[in-house]
Enzyme design. Structure first.
Site, PDB file in Angstrom:
ATOM      1  N   GLY A   5       0.812  -1.085   0.018  1.00  0.00           N
ATOM      2  CA  GLY A   5      -0.078  -0.033  -0.177  1.00  0.00           C
ATOM      3  C   GLY A   5       0.844   1.242   0.035  1.00  0.00           C
ATOM      4  O   GLY A   5       0.378   2.351  -0.797  1.00  0.00           O
ATOM      5  N   ASN A  23      -8.045   4.191   8.254  1.00  0.00           N
ATOM      6  CA  ASN A  23      -7.571   2.975   8.751  1.00  0.00           C
ATOM      7  C   ASN A  23      -7.570   3.154  10.414  1.00  0.00           C
ATOM      8  O   ASN A  23      -7.838   2.063  10.887  1.00  0.00           O
ATOM      9  CB  ASN A  23      -6.009   3.019   8.596  1.00  0.00           C
ATOM     10  CG  ASN A  23      -5.248   4.165   8.665  1.00  0.00           C
ATOM     11  OD1 ASN A  23      -5.710   5.155   8.214  1.00  0.00           O
ATOM     12  ND2 ASN A  23      -4.158   4.101   9.299  1.00  0.00           N
ATOM     13  N   GLY A  26      -2.195  -6.033  -0.308  1.00  0.00           N
ATOM     14  CA  GLY A  26      -2.417  -7.507  -0.332  1.00  0.00           C
ATOM     15  C   GLY A  26      -2.915  -8.178   1.228  1.00  0.00           C
ATOM     16  O   GLY A  26      -3.950  -8.882   1.422  1.00  0.00           O
ATOM     17  N   HIS A  27      -2.249  -7.856   2.189  1.00  0.00           N
ATOM     18  CA  HIS A  27      -2.197  -8.321   3.624  1.00  0.00           C
ATOM     19  C   HIS A  27      -3.399  -7.708   4.246  1.00  0.00           C
ATOM     20  O   HIS A  27      -3.683  -8.188   5.505  1.00  0.00           O
ATOM     21  CB  HIS A  27      -0.709  -8.181   4.323  1.00  0.00           C
ATOM     22  CG  HIS A  27      -0.525  -6.772   4.743  1.00  0.00           C
ATOM     23  ND1 HIS A  27      -0.755  -6.416   6.228  1.00  0.00           N
ATOM     24  CD2 HIS A  27      -0.042  -5.668   4.027  1.00  0.00           C
ATOM     25  CE1 HIS A  27      -0.363  -5.171   6.388  1.00  0.00           C
ATOM     26  NE2 HIS A  27      -0.014  -4.743   5.046  1.00  0.00           N
ATOM     27  N   CYS A  43       1.978   6.939  23.000  1.00  0.00           N
ATOM     28  CA  CYS A  43       2.833   5.698  23.321  1.00  0.00           C
ATOM     29  C   CYS A  43       3.039   4.504  22.329  1.00  0.00           C
ATOM     30  O   CYS A  43       3.921   3.741  22.436  1.00  0.00           O
ATOM     31  CB  CYS A  43       2.559   5.101  24.739  1.00  0.00           C
ATOM     32  SG  CYS A  43       3.527   6.000  25.953  1.00  0.00           S
TER      33      CYS A  43
END
Lengths: 390, 124
Positions: free
Chosen positions: A72, A152, A201-202, A326
Protein backbone atom coordinates in the site's frame (compact mmCIF):
# COMPACT_ATOMS: atom_id res chain seq x y z
CA UNK A 1 -4.71 -19.45 28.42
CA UNK A 2 -7.61 -19.57 26.03
CA UNK A 3 -7.15 -18.98 22.33
CA UNK A 4 -6.00 -15.46 21.58
CA UNK A 5 -8.73 -13.16 20.32
CA UNK A 6 -7.31 -11.22 17.38
CA UNK A 7 -9.11 -7.94 16.75
CA UNK A 8 -6.42 -6.03 14.88
CA UNK A 9 -7.37 -6.88 11.31
CA UNK A 10 -6.90 -3.28 10.18
CA UNK A 11 -3.20 -3.70 11.01
CA UNK A 12 -2.88 -6.96 9.15
CA UNK A 13 -4.77 -10.16 8.50
CA UNK A 14 -3.81 -13.81 8.50
CA UNK A 15 -3.11 -15.24 5.06
CA UNK A 16 -6.04 -17.48 4.21
CA UNK A 17 -5.23 -21.19 3.85
CA UNK A 18 -6.67 -21.17 0.30
CA UNK A 19 -4.37 -18.28 -0.56
CA UNK A 20 -1.31 -19.96 0.90
CA UNK A 21 -2.21 -23.14 -0.97
CA UNK A 22 -2.47 -21.23 -4.23
CA UNK A 23 0.93 -19.62 -3.59
CA UNK A 24 2.93 -22.69 -2.58
CA UNK A 25 3.53 -24.20 -6.05
CA UNK A 26 5.18 -20.95 -7.12
CA UNK A 27 8.10 -21.35 -4.75
CA UNK A 28 9.63 -24.72 -5.58
CA UNK A 29 7.66 -26.06 -8.48
CA UNK A 30 6.56 -23.33 -10.89
CA UNK A 31 9.39 -21.10 -9.80
CA UNK A 32 10.26 -19.64 -13.20
CA UNK A 33 11.15 -16.08 -13.98
CA UNK A 34 8.11 -14.66 -15.74
CA UNK A 35 10.47 -13.01 -18.24
CA UNK A 36 12.06 -16.32 -19.28
CA UNK A 37 11.25 -17.89 -22.61
CA UNK A 38 11.19 -21.52 -21.46
CA UNK A 39 8.29 -23.54 -20.14
CA UNK A 40 8.56 -22.81 -16.43
CA UNK A 41 9.02 -19.11 -17.22
CA UNK A 42 5.93 -19.10 -19.42
CA UNK A 43 3.96 -20.81 -16.63
CA UNK A 44 5.08 -18.10 -14.24
CA UNK A 45 4.10 -15.35 -16.72
CA UNK A 46 0.67 -16.97 -17.07
CA UNK A 47 0.23 -16.94 -13.30
CA UNK A 48 1.20 -13.26 -13.03
CA UNK A 49 -1.22 -12.25 -15.74
CA UNK A 50 -4.00 -14.41 -14.29
CA UNK A 51 -3.52 -12.67 -10.94
CA UNK A 52 -3.56 -9.26 -12.64
CA UNK A 53 -6.89 -10.23 -14.20
CA UNK A 54 -8.23 -11.33 -10.79
CA UNK A 55 -7.28 -7.99 -9.26
CA UNK A 56 -8.70 -6.06 -12.21
CA UNK A 57 -11.98 -8.00 -12.16
CA UNK A 58 -12.37 -7.41 -8.45
CA UNK A 59 -12.33 -3.62 -8.87
CA UNK A 60 -13.99 -3.30 -12.27
CA UNK A 61 -10.76 -2.42 -14.08
CA UNK A 62 -8.97 -3.78 -17.13
CA UNK A 63 -5.94 -5.97 -16.51
CA UNK A 64 -3.66 -3.48 -18.28
CA UNK A 65 -4.66 -0.83 -15.74
CA UNK A 66 -3.29 -2.85 -12.80
CA UNK A 67 0.35 -2.58 -11.70
CA UNK A 68 1.79 -4.71 -8.94
CA UNK A 69 3.83 -3.06 -6.19
CA UNK A 70 5.33 -4.07 -2.87
CA UNK A 71 2.33 -2.83 -0.88
CA UNK A 72 0.00 0.00 0.00
CA UNK A 73 2.70 2.50 0.92
CA UNK A 74 4.56 1.92 -2.33
CA UNK A 75 1.36 2.28 -4.34
CA UNK A 76 0.56 5.56 -2.55
CA UNK A 77 4.06 6.95 -3.16
CA UNK A 78 3.93 5.88 -6.79
CA UNK A 79 0.44 7.32 -7.38
CA UNK A 80 1.34 10.76 -6.07
CA UNK A 81 4.60 10.88 -8.00
CA UNK A 82 3.17 9.67 -11.27
CA UNK A 83 0.02 11.76 -10.93
CA UNK A 84 2.08 14.92 -10.39
CA UNK A 85 4.40 14.04 -13.27
CA UNK A 86 1.49 13.35 -15.62
CA UNK A 87 -0.04 16.73 -14.75
CA UNK A 88 3.21 18.70 -14.62
CA UNK A 89 2.00 21.13 -17.27
CA UNK A 90 -1.07 22.03 -15.19
CA UNK A 91 0.73 23.02 -12.05
CA UNK A 92 2.16 22.11 -8.69
CA UNK A 93 -0.78 21.93 -6.30
CA UNK A 94 -2.00 18.82 -4.46
CA UNK A 95 -5.17 18.49 -2.39
CA UNK A 96 -5.39 15.85 0.31
CA UNK A 97 -6.98 15.43 3.74
CA UNK A 98 -5.63 15.77 7.26
CA UNK A 99 -6.48 12.15 8.09
CA UNK A 100 -4.63 10.30 5.34
CA UNK A 101 -2.23 7.47 6.05
CA UNK A 102 1.38 8.56 6.52
CA UNK A 103 2.24 6.97 3.18
CA UNK A 104 0.21 9.82 1.64
CA UNK A 105 0.97 12.59 4.13
CA UNK A 106 4.72 12.08 4.15
CA UNK A 107 4.86 11.80 0.36
CA UNK A 108 2.95 15.09 0.15
CA UNK A 109 5.45 16.63 2.55
CA UNK A 110 8.26 15.38 0.32
CA UNK A 111 6.51 16.98 -2.67
CA UNK A 112 6.34 20.28 -0.76
CA UNK A 113 10.13 20.18 -0.49
CA UNK A 114 10.18 19.76 -4.26
CA UNK A 115 8.20 22.95 -4.77
CA UNK A 116 4.62 21.67 -4.62
CA UNK A 117 1.89 23.39 -2.66
CA UNK A 118 -0.30 21.02 -0.64
CA UNK A 119 -3.75 21.72 0.81
CA UNK A 120 -4.56 19.48 3.78
CA UNK A 121 -8.34 19.57 4.05
CA UNK A 122 -9.83 19.39 7.53
CA UNK A 123 -12.49 16.83 8.42
CA UNK A 124 -15.61 17.15 10.54
CA UNK A 125 -16.13 15.54 13.96
CA UNK A 126 -16.93 12.21 12.27
CA UNK A 127 -13.86 12.27 10.07
CA UNK A 128 -15.72 13.22 6.89
CA UNK A 129 -14.16 15.33 4.17
CA UNK A 130 -16.56 17.95 2.82
CA UNK A 131 -17.11 17.70 -0.95
CA UNK A 132 -17.61 21.48 -1.05
CA UNK A 133 -14.23 21.96 0.66
CA UNK A 134 -12.61 19.85 -2.05
CA UNK A 135 -14.19 21.93 -4.78
CA UNK A 136 -13.27 25.22 -3.09
CA UNK A 137 -9.66 24.11 -2.73
CA UNK A 138 -9.21 23.46 -6.45
CA UNK A 139 -7.09 26.13 -8.16
CA UNK A 140 -5.95 26.57 -11.75
CA UNK A 141 -2.70 24.81 -10.91
CA UNK A 142 -4.20 21.83 -9.04
CA UNK A 143 -2.67 18.65 -10.41
CA UNK A 144 -3.87 15.95 -8.08
CA UNK A 145 -6.44 15.20 -5.40
CA UNK A 146 -5.74 12.24 -3.13
CA UNK A 147 -8.37 11.26 -0.54
CA UNK A 148 -8.58 7.87 1.15
CA UNK A 149 -11.68 5.70 0.62
CA UNK A 150 -11.82 4.49 4.22
CA UNK A 151 -9.84 5.63 7.21
CA UNK A 152 -7.58 3.05 8.83
CA UNK A 153 -8.10 4.27 12.39
CA UNK A 154 -11.70 5.40 12.73
CA UNK A 155 -13.16 3.63 9.70
CA UNK A 156 -14.90 6.65 8.19
CA UNK A 157 -15.96 6.18 4.55
CA UNK A 158 -15.44 9.20 2.32
CA UNK A 159 -17.75 10.36 -0.50
CA UNK A 160 -15.35 9.11 -3.16
CA UNK A 161 -17.78 9.15 -6.07
CA UNK A 162 -18.75 12.78 -5.43
CA UNK A 163 -15.13 13.87 -5.08
CA UNK A 164 -14.27 12.02 -8.30
CA UNK A 165 -17.00 13.90 -10.17
CA UNK A 166 -15.66 17.23 -9.01
CA UNK A 167 -12.10 16.31 -9.85
CA UNK A 168 -13.16 15.26 -13.34
CA UNK A 169 -15.16 18.45 -13.89
CA UNK A 170 -12.06 20.49 -13.07
CA UNK A 171 -9.62 18.38 -15.03
CA UNK A 172 -7.74 17.24 -11.93
CA UNK A 173 -6.46 13.68 -11.39
CA UNK A 174 -8.01 11.83 -8.46
CA UNK A 175 -6.28 9.10 -6.50
CA UNK A 176 -7.79 7.16 -3.61
CA UNK A 177 -5.96 5.10 -1.03
CA UNK A 178 -8.32 2.13 -0.80
CA UNK A 179 -6.07 -0.01 1.36
CA UNK A 180 -8.74 -0.42 4.05
CA UNK A 181 -11.66 -0.49 1.62
CA UNK A 182 -10.75 -3.46 -0.58
CA UNK A 183 -12.45 -6.58 0.71
CA UNK A 184 -14.46 -4.48 3.20
CA UNK A 185 -16.85 -2.48 0.99
CA UNK A 186 -17.78 -2.75 -2.71
CA UNK A 187 -15.12 -1.06 -4.83
CA UNK A 188 -15.59 -0.35 -8.54
CA UNK A 189 -13.13 2.08 -10.09
CA UNK A 190 -15.41 2.90 -13.03
CA UNK A 191 -18.46 3.46 -10.87
CA UNK A 192 -16.43 5.58 -8.46
CA UNK A 193 -14.74 7.37 -11.34
CA UNK A 194 -11.30 7.39 -9.75
CA UNK A 195 -8.13 7.76 -11.82
CA UNK A 196 -5.85 5.85 -9.49
CA UNK A 197 -6.38 3.51 -6.56
CA UNK A 198 -3.99 1.85 -4.08
CA UNK A 199 -4.42 -1.49 -2.37
CA UNK A 200 -2.42 -3.79 -0.11
CA UNK A 201 -2.65 -7.60 -0.17
CA UNK A 202 -2.22 -8.33 3.52
CA UNK A 203 -5.25 -6.25 4.51
CA UNK A 204 -7.61 -8.77 2.90
CA UNK A 205 -5.98 -12.09 3.87
CA UNK A 206 -3.33 -12.02 1.17
CA UNK A 207 0.40 -12.12 1.88
CA UNK A 208 2.48 -9.17 3.07
CA UNK A 209 4.84 -7.34 0.73
CA UNK A 210 2.47 -7.17 -2.21
CA UNK A 211 0.15 -4.44 -3.34
CA UNK A 212 -1.30 -3.03 -6.50
CA UNK A 213 -1.94 0.33 -8.07
CA UNK A 214 -4.78 0.91 -10.50
CA UNK A 215 -3.99 3.59 -13.05
CA UNK A 216 -6.77 4.44 -15.49
CA UNK A 217 -5.66 3.91 -19.08
CA UNK A 218 -4.87 7.19 -20.79
CA UNK A 219 -2.91 8.55 -17.85
CA UNK A 220 0.76 9.05 -18.66
CA UNK A 221 2.69 6.50 -16.60
CA UNK A 222 6.07 7.14 -15.11
CA UNK A 223 8.73 4.90 -13.70
CA UNK A 224 8.95 3.92 -10.09
CA UNK A 225 12.00 1.67 -10.55
CA UNK A 226 14.26 1.74 -13.58
CA UNK A 227 15.51 -1.52 -15.00
CA UNK A 228 13.87 -4.35 -16.86
CA UNK A 229 10.55 -4.52 -18.63
CA UNK A 230 8.46 -5.75 -15.69
CA UNK A 231 5.12 -4.02 -15.06
CA UNK A 232 5.30 -2.68 -18.59
CA UNK A 233 8.68 -1.20 -17.82
CA UNK A 234 7.43 1.10 -15.07
CA UNK A 235 8.43 -0.96 -12.06
CA UNK A 236 11.49 -3.01 -12.89
CA UNK A 237 12.58 -6.08 -10.96
CA UNK A 238 11.67 -9.74 -11.16
CA UNK A 239 8.07 -10.15 -10.06
CA UNK A 240 7.25 -11.43 -6.55
CA UNK A 241 5.55 -14.39 -8.17
CA UNK A 242 4.08 -16.26 -5.17
CA UNK A 243 2.82 -13.02 -3.59
CA UNK A 244 1.26 -11.89 -6.86
CA UNK A 245 -0.56 -15.23 -7.10
CA UNK A 246 -1.56 -14.69 -3.46
CA UNK A 247 -3.04 -11.21 -3.87
CA UNK A 248 -4.99 -12.41 -6.90
CA UNK A 249 -6.51 -15.31 -5.03
CA UNK A 250 -7.13 -13.24 -1.89
CA UNK A 251 -8.98 -10.45 -3.66
CA UNK A 252 -11.08 -12.91 -5.62
CA UNK A 253 -12.14 -14.67 -2.41
CA UNK A 254 -12.69 -11.41 -0.53
CA UNK A 255 -14.95 -9.94 -3.19
CA UNK A 256 -16.92 -13.18 -3.55
CA UNK A 257 -17.42 -13.22 0.21
CA UNK A 258 -18.31 -9.53 0.54
CA UNK A 259 -22.08 -9.88 1.16
CA UNK A 260 -21.49 -12.45 3.91
CA UNK A 261 -18.60 -10.39 5.30
CA UNK A 262 -20.66 -7.21 5.42
CA UNK A 263 -23.53 -8.88 7.22
CA UNK A 264 -21.40 -10.68 9.80
CA UNK A 265 -18.98 -7.81 10.47
CA UNK A 266 -21.72 -5.20 10.77
CA UNK A 267 -23.56 -7.34 13.32
CA UNK A 268 -20.43 -8.00 15.41
CA UNK A 269 -19.30 -4.36 15.14
CA UNK A 270 -22.65 -3.01 16.27
CA UNK A 271 -22.84 -5.50 19.13
CA UNK A 272 -19.41 -4.33 20.29
CA UNK A 273 -20.25 -0.64 19.98
CA UNK A 274 -23.61 -0.98 21.73
CA UNK A 275 -22.31 -3.34 24.40
CA UNK A 276 -19.28 -1.21 25.27
CA UNK A 277 -21.36 1.97 25.31
CA UNK A 278 -23.80 0.32 27.71
CA UNK A 279 -21.18 -1.15 30.00
CA UNK A 280 -18.50 1.52 30.21
CA UNK A 281 -19.37 5.05 31.34
CA UNK A 282 -17.77 8.03 29.62
CA UNK A 283 -16.58 6.47 26.41
CA UNK A 284 -17.14 7.88 22.95
CA UNK A 285 -17.27 6.28 19.55
CA UNK A 286 -14.78 7.83 17.16
CA UNK A 287 -15.77 8.05 13.51
CA UNK A 288 -19.22 7.97 11.95
CA UNK A 289 -21.92 5.66 13.30
CA UNK A 290 -23.04 4.39 9.88
CA UNK A 291 -20.58 5.72 7.28
CA UNK A 292 -17.91 3.43 8.64
CA UNK A 293 -16.10 0.23 7.75
CA UNK A 294 -18.19 -2.79 8.75
CA UNK A 295 -15.38 -4.20 10.90
CA UNK A 296 -14.10 -1.05 12.60
CA UNK A 297 -14.70 -0.06 16.23
CA UNK A 298 -12.77 2.89 17.63
CA UNK A 299 -13.55 4.29 21.05
CA UNK A 300 -11.95 6.78 23.40
CA UNK A 301 -11.98 5.76 27.02
CA UNK A 302 -11.76 8.83 29.19
CA UNK A 303 -9.14 9.14 31.97
CA UNK A 304 -7.05 6.31 30.51
CA UNK A 305 -4.00 6.00 28.30
CA UNK A 306 -4.22 3.69 25.30
CA UNK A 307 -1.09 1.66 25.72
CA UNK A 308 -2.11 0.60 29.22
CA UNK A 309 -5.46 -0.57 27.88
CA UNK A 310 -3.75 -2.51 25.07
CA UNK A 311 -1.28 -4.19 27.41
CA UNK A 312 -4.04 -5.23 29.82
CA UNK A 313 -6.10 -6.55 26.92
CA UNK A 314 -3.04 -8.43 25.68
CA UNK A 315 -2.60 -10.01 29.12
CA UNK A 316 -6.25 -11.09 28.84
CA UNK A 317 -5.55 -12.63 25.42
CA UNK A 318 -7.15 -9.88 23.34
CA UNK A 319 -5.09 -8.21 20.62
CA UNK A 320 -6.07 -4.71 19.54
CA UNK A 321 -4.55 -1.33 18.69
CA UNK A 322 -4.52 2.28 19.87
CA UNK A 323 -3.84 5.78 18.60
CA UNK A 324 -2.05 6.85 21.76
CA UNK A 325 1.31 8.58 21.55
CA UNK A 326 2.94 5.68 23.34
CA UNK A 327 2.03 3.34 20.49
CA UNK A 328 2.83 5.76 17.70
CA UNK A 329 6.43 6.34 18.71
CA UNK A 330 5.93 10.10 18.99
CA UNK A 331 4.80 12.42 21.76
CA UNK A 332 1.54 13.26 20.01
CA UNK A 333 -1.46 11.00 19.78
CA UNK A 334 -2.87 10.02 16.38
CA UNK A 335 -3.20 12.82 13.83
CA UNK A 336 -6.57 11.36 12.86
CA UNK A 337 -8.02 11.67 16.36
CA UNK A 338 -6.67 15.20 16.70
CA UNK A 339 -8.14 16.08 13.28
CA UNK A 340 -11.65 15.07 14.39
CA UNK A 341 -11.25 17.51 17.25
CA UNK A 342 -10.44 15.28 20.20
CA UNK A 343 -8.39 16.95 22.96
CA UNK A 344 -4.99 15.31 23.46
CA UNK A 345 -5.92 13.57 26.71
CA UNK A 346 -9.01 11.94 25.15
CA UNK A 347 -7.07 10.97 22.03
CA UNK A 348 -4.44 9.25 24.21
CA UNK A 349 -7.15 6.92 25.53
CA UNK A 350 -8.25 5.50 22.22
CA UNK A 351 -8.76 1.86 21.40
CA UNK A 352 -9.30 0.31 17.97
CA UNK A 353 -10.86 -3.13 17.63
CA UNK A 354 -10.86 -4.25 13.99
CA UNK A 355 -12.77 -7.43 13.33
CA UNK A 356 -12.34 -10.25 10.85
CA UNK A 357 -14.27 -13.27 9.60
CA UNK A 358 -12.50 -15.48 12.18
CA UNK A 359 -14.06 -13.54 15.05
CA UNK A 360 -17.13 -15.03 16.67
CA UNK A 361 -20.05 -13.75 18.71
CA UNK A 362 -18.51 -15.51 21.72
CA UNK A 363 -15.28 -13.58 21.26
CA UNK A 364 -17.22 -10.33 21.12
CA UNK A 365 -18.95 -11.30 24.38
CA UNK A 366 -15.55 -12.05 25.94
CA UNK A 367 -14.35 -8.57 25.01
CA UNK A 368 -17.57 -7.09 26.37
CA UNK A 369 -16.88 -8.86 29.66
CA UNK A 370 -13.15 -8.24 29.91
CA UNK A 371 -12.82 -4.64 28.77
CA UNK A 372 -15.13 -3.07 31.40
CA UNK A 373 -13.13 -4.85 34.14
CA UNK A 374 -9.84 -3.58 32.72
CA UNK A 375 -11.23 -0.05 32.41
CA UNK A 376 -12.51 -0.10 35.98
CA UNK A 377 -9.20 -1.35 37.26
CA UNK A 378 -7.12 1.19 35.33
CA UNK A 379 -9.49 4.02 36.18
CA UNK A 380 -9.06 3.20 39.87
CA UNK A 381 -5.36 3.85 39.30
CA UNK A 382 -5.75 7.05 37.28
CA UNK A 383 -5.43 10.41 39.04
CA UNK A 384 -7.75 11.87 36.40
CA UNK A 385 -10.73 9.67 37.27
CA UNK A 386 -13.40 11.73 39.02
CA UNK A 387 -14.67 10.51 42.41
CA UNK A 388 -18.07 9.45 41.06
CA UNK A 389 -16.44 6.83 38.83
CA UNK A 390 -14.24 5.26 41.50
CA UNK B 1 9.89 -4.85 24.36
CA UNK B 2 9.20 -4.65 28.11
CA UNK B 3 11.16 -6.66 30.68
CA UNK B 4 9.39 -9.20 32.86
CA UNK B 5 9.80 -6.91 35.84
CA UNK B 6 8.08 -4.05 34.02
CA UNK B 7 5.23 -6.37 33.07
CA UNK B 8 4.98 -7.63 36.66
CA UNK B 9 4.80 -4.10 38.10
CA UNK B 10 2.33 -3.09 35.38
CA UNK B 11 0.05 -6.09 35.90
CA UNK B 12 0.34 -6.02 39.71
CA UNK B 13 1.26 -2.48 40.68
CA UNK B 14 2.35 -1.99 44.31
CA UNK B 15 1.15 0.86 46.50
CA UNK B 16 -1.69 2.11 44.31
CA UNK B 17 -3.97 4.63 45.94
CA UNK B 18 -3.98 7.80 47.99
CA UNK B 19 -3.05 8.61 51.58
CA UNK B 20 -5.66 10.61 53.41
CA UNK B 21 -4.01 13.55 55.17
CA UNK B 22 -0.65 12.71 53.57
CA UNK B 23 2.45 14.47 54.91
CA UNK B 24 3.27 15.50 51.37
CA UNK B 25 1.96 14.96 47.88
CA UNK B 26 3.11 15.88 44.40
CA UNK B 27 1.67 15.63 40.91
CA UNK B 28 3.86 15.78 37.82
CA UNK B 29 3.33 15.29 34.09
CA UNK B 30 0.66 16.53 31.76
CA UNK B 31 -2.46 14.79 30.47
CA UNK B 32 -1.80 16.37 27.09
CA UNK B 33 1.44 14.42 26.82
CA UNK B 34 -0.22 11.23 28.01
CA UNK B 35 1.14 10.80 31.50
CA UNK B 36 0.44 12.14 34.97
CA UNK B 37 1.79 10.79 38.25
CA UNK B 38 0.54 11.65 41.70
CA UNK B 39 2.55 10.55 44.74
CA UNK B 40 1.48 10.76 48.39
CA UNK B 41 3.99 10.20 51.20
CA UNK B 42 3.52 9.71 54.90
CA UNK B 43 6.57 10.80 56.89
CA UNK B 44 7.31 9.98 60.50
CA UNK B 45 10.57 11.00 62.22
CA UNK B 46 12.17 11.79 58.88
CA UNK B 47 11.31 8.38 57.44
CA UNK B 48 8.85 7.68 54.63
CA UNK B 49 6.63 5.13 56.33
CA UNK B 50 4.03 4.94 53.61
CA UNK B 51 3.76 5.93 49.96
CA UNK B 52 0.94 5.61 47.45
CA UNK B 53 0.61 6.55 43.80
CA UNK B 54 -1.91 7.09 41.06
CA UNK B 55 -0.81 7.17 37.45
CA UNK B 56 -2.41 7.99 34.11
CA UNK B 57 -0.06 6.69 31.48
CA UNK B 58 1.47 3.81 29.60
CA UNK B 59 2.66 0.50 31.03
CA UNK B 60 6.14 1.95 31.64
CA UNK B 61 4.69 4.91 33.54
CA UNK B 62 2.67 2.59 35.79
CA UNK B 63 5.61 0.23 36.35
CA UNK B 64 8.08 3.02 37.18
CA UNK B 65 5.59 4.57 39.62
CA UNK B 66 5.14 1.24 41.31
CA UNK B 67 8.88 0.50 41.48
CA UNK B 68 9.70 4.02 42.73
CA UNK B 69 7.24 3.65 45.61
CA UNK B 70 8.88 0.36 46.62
CA UNK B 71 12.32 1.95 46.49
CA UNK B 72 11.51 4.88 48.80
CA UNK B 73 9.28 3.14 51.30
CA UNK B 74 11.06 2.91 54.65
CA UNK B 75 13.81 5.27 53.49
CA UNK B 76 14.80 8.63 54.99
CA UNK B 77 13.94 11.83 53.18
CA UNK B 78 17.62 12.23 52.23
CA UNK B 79 17.80 8.70 50.85
CA UNK B 80 14.60 9.21 48.88
CA UNK B 81 15.88 12.47 47.43
CA UNK B 82 18.92 10.59 46.15
CA UNK B 83 16.72 8.25 44.08
CA UNK B 84 17.47 8.69 40.39
CA UNK B 85 15.43 7.77 37.35
CA UNK B 86 18.35 5.63 36.24
CA UNK B 87 18.13 3.59 39.44
CA UNK B 88 14.36 3.10 38.94
CA UNK B 89 14.90 1.97 35.35
CA UNK B 90 17.71 -0.38 36.38
CA UNK B 91 15.58 -1.91 39.12
CA UNK B 92 13.05 -2.74 36.39
CA UNK B 93 15.79 -4.44 34.31
CA UNK B 94 15.75 -1.53 31.91
CA UNK B 95 13.21 0.35 29.84
CA UNK B 96 12.96 0.78 26.07
CA UNK B 97 14.80 4.03 25.13
CA UNK B 98 11.58 5.83 24.12
CA UNK B 99 10.18 5.11 27.58
CA UNK B 100 13.02 6.56 29.63
CA UNK B 101 11.08 9.79 30.17
CA UNK B 102 8.55 7.76 32.20
CA UNK B 103 11.23 6.94 34.75
CA UNK B 104 12.10 10.62 34.90
CA UNK B 105 8.51 11.32 35.89
CA UNK B 106 8.74 8.84 38.78
CA UNK B 107 11.81 10.60 40.14
CA UNK B 108 10.11 13.97 39.72
CA UNK B 109 6.94 12.78 41.45
CA UNK B 110 8.88 11.58 44.51
CA UNK B 111 10.78 14.86 44.62
CA UNK B 112 7.58 16.88 44.28
CA UNK B 113 5.98 14.99 47.16
CA UNK B 114 9.05 15.56 49.35
CA UNK B 115 9.16 19.26 48.46
CA UNK B 116 5.53 19.56 49.44
CA UNK B 117 6.27 17.81 52.73
CA UNK B 118 9.22 20.10 53.40
CA UNK B 119 7.14 23.18 52.64
CA UNK B 120 4.49 22.03 55.10
CA UNK B 121 7.06 21.04 57.72
CA UNK B 122 9.81 23.68 57.68
CA UNK B 123 12.97 22.65 59.50
CA UNK B 124 13.99 24.40 62.70
Amino acid sequence: MNKVIYMDNAATTATRPEVLEAMLPYFGQTFGNPSSIHGVGREARKAVEAARKQVADAIGAEAREVYFSAGGSESDNWAIRLGCAAMSKKGKHIITSAIEHHAILHTCEAMEKEGYRVTYLPVDEFGLVSVADVENAICDDTALITIMAANNEIGTLQPIKEIAEIAKAHGVLFHTDAVQAIGAIPVDVKEWGVDMLSMSGHKFHGPKGIGALYVRKGIRMSNLIHGGAQERGFRAGTENLPAIVGIGKAIELAVAELPEYTEKMTALRDRLIDGLTERIPEIRLNGHRTKRLPANVNISIRYLEGESILMRLDLAGIEASSGSACTSGSLDPSHVLLAIGLPHEIAHGSLRLSLGMENTEEEVETVLNELPKIVENLRAMSPLTPAYLR
Amino acid sequence: MYSEKVMDHFANPRNVGEIEGASGSGTVGNAKCGDIMKMDIQVENGIIVDVKFKTFGCAAAVATSSMATEMVKGKTIEEALALTNKAVAEALDGLPPVKMHCSLLAEEAIHAAIEDYQKKHPQG
